[in-house]
Design a protein around this motif. Structure first.
Motif, PDB file in Angstrom:
ATOM      1  N   CYS A   5      12.898 -57.453  41.861  1.00  0.00           N
ATOM      2  CA  CYS A   5      12.634 -58.815  42.341  1.00  0.00           C
ATOM      3  C   CYS A   5      11.235 -58.903  42.958  1.00  0.00           C
ATOM      4  O   CYS A   5      10.515 -59.878  42.731  1.00  0.00           O
ATOM      5  CB  CYS A   5      13.691 -59.246  43.354  1.00  0.00           C
ATOM      6  N   LEU A   6      10.863 -57.882  43.712  1.00  0.00           N
ATOM      7  CA  LEU A   6       9.528 -57.856  44.313  1.00  0.00           C
ATOM      8  C   LEU A   6       8.450 -57.881  43.231  1.00  0.00           C
ATOM      9  O   LEU A   6       7.488 -58.649  43.302  1.00  0.00           O
ATOM     10  CB  LEU A   6       9.372 -56.620  45.195  1.00  0.00           C
ATOM     11  N   TYR A   7       8.625 -57.074  42.208  1.00  0.00           N
ATOM     12  CA  TYR A   7       7.659 -57.041  41.108  1.00  0.00           C
ATOM     13  C   TYR A   7       7.629 -58.373  40.364  1.00  0.00           C
ATOM     14  O   TYR A   7       6.560 -58.880  40.029  1.00  0.00           O
ATOM     15  CB  TYR A   7       7.993 -55.905  40.139  1.00  0.00           C
ATOM     16  N   GLU A   8       8.805 -58.946  40.081  1.00  0.00           N
ATOM     17  CA  GLU A   8       8.861 -60.227  39.365  1.00  0.00           C
ATOM     18  C   GLU A   8       8.218 -61.335  40.188  1.00  0.00           C
ATOM     19  O   GLU A   8       7.505 -62.182  39.645  1.00  0.00           O
ATOM     20  CB  GLU A   8      10.312 -60.587  39.017  1.00  0.00           C
ATOM     21  N   PHE A   9       8.445 -61.328  41.478  1.00  0.00           N
ATOM     22  CA  PHE A   9       7.839 -62.339  42.359  1.00  0.00           C
ATOM     23  C   PHE A   9       6.315 -62.253  42.298  1.00  0.00           C
ATOM     24  O   PHE A   9       5.623 -63.249  42.441  1.00  0.00           O
ATOM     25  CB  PHE A   9       8.336 -62.130  43.791  1.00  0.00           C
TER      26      PHE A   9
END
Length: 111
Positions: free
Chosen positions: A69-73
């Protein structure tokens, strides 16, 4: 109603991971989009069934979910797959072995 609370808890955990400390309808929409994007792809790569919702009870996959999620954000999910390839493979083996044990099948998937 429990599903709604679990969903809210997941969204809050993702917000915490992203260090989102402000309230904004636009940001909430983006966080939900991140979760909706990451969940089915990570489920598939880990061997979870469609519709699996990540929770802290998942252990290692939960940490992978939050990091994805951090990477996608940050618009860098492709980098996540490269950087976490070993961890994804290891957790996939654990998920599949666990599912196999629950199904009562042998190592070749025969029950």
């Amino acid at each position: 109603m429990a599903d709604k609370r679990a969903d809210d808890a997941t969204l809050q955990a993702v917000r915490d991971k992203l260090n989102v400390t402000w309230e904004s309808e636009e940001t909430d929409r983006r966080v939900r989009s991140v979760v909706d994007t990451v969940t089915p792809v990570l489920n598939s790569r880990l061997g979870y069934p469609d519709g699996h919702g990540f929770t802290p009870a998942d252990g290692g996959p939960w940490a992978l979910f939050l990091n994805a999620c951090l990477y996608e954000f940050s618009d860098a999910l492709d980098d996540f797959w490269v950087n976490y390839a070993c961890e994804v493979r290891a957790e996939r083996l654990l998920v599949l072995c666990s599912a196999e044990g629950e199904g009562g099948g042998d190592a070749q998937g025969q029950g």
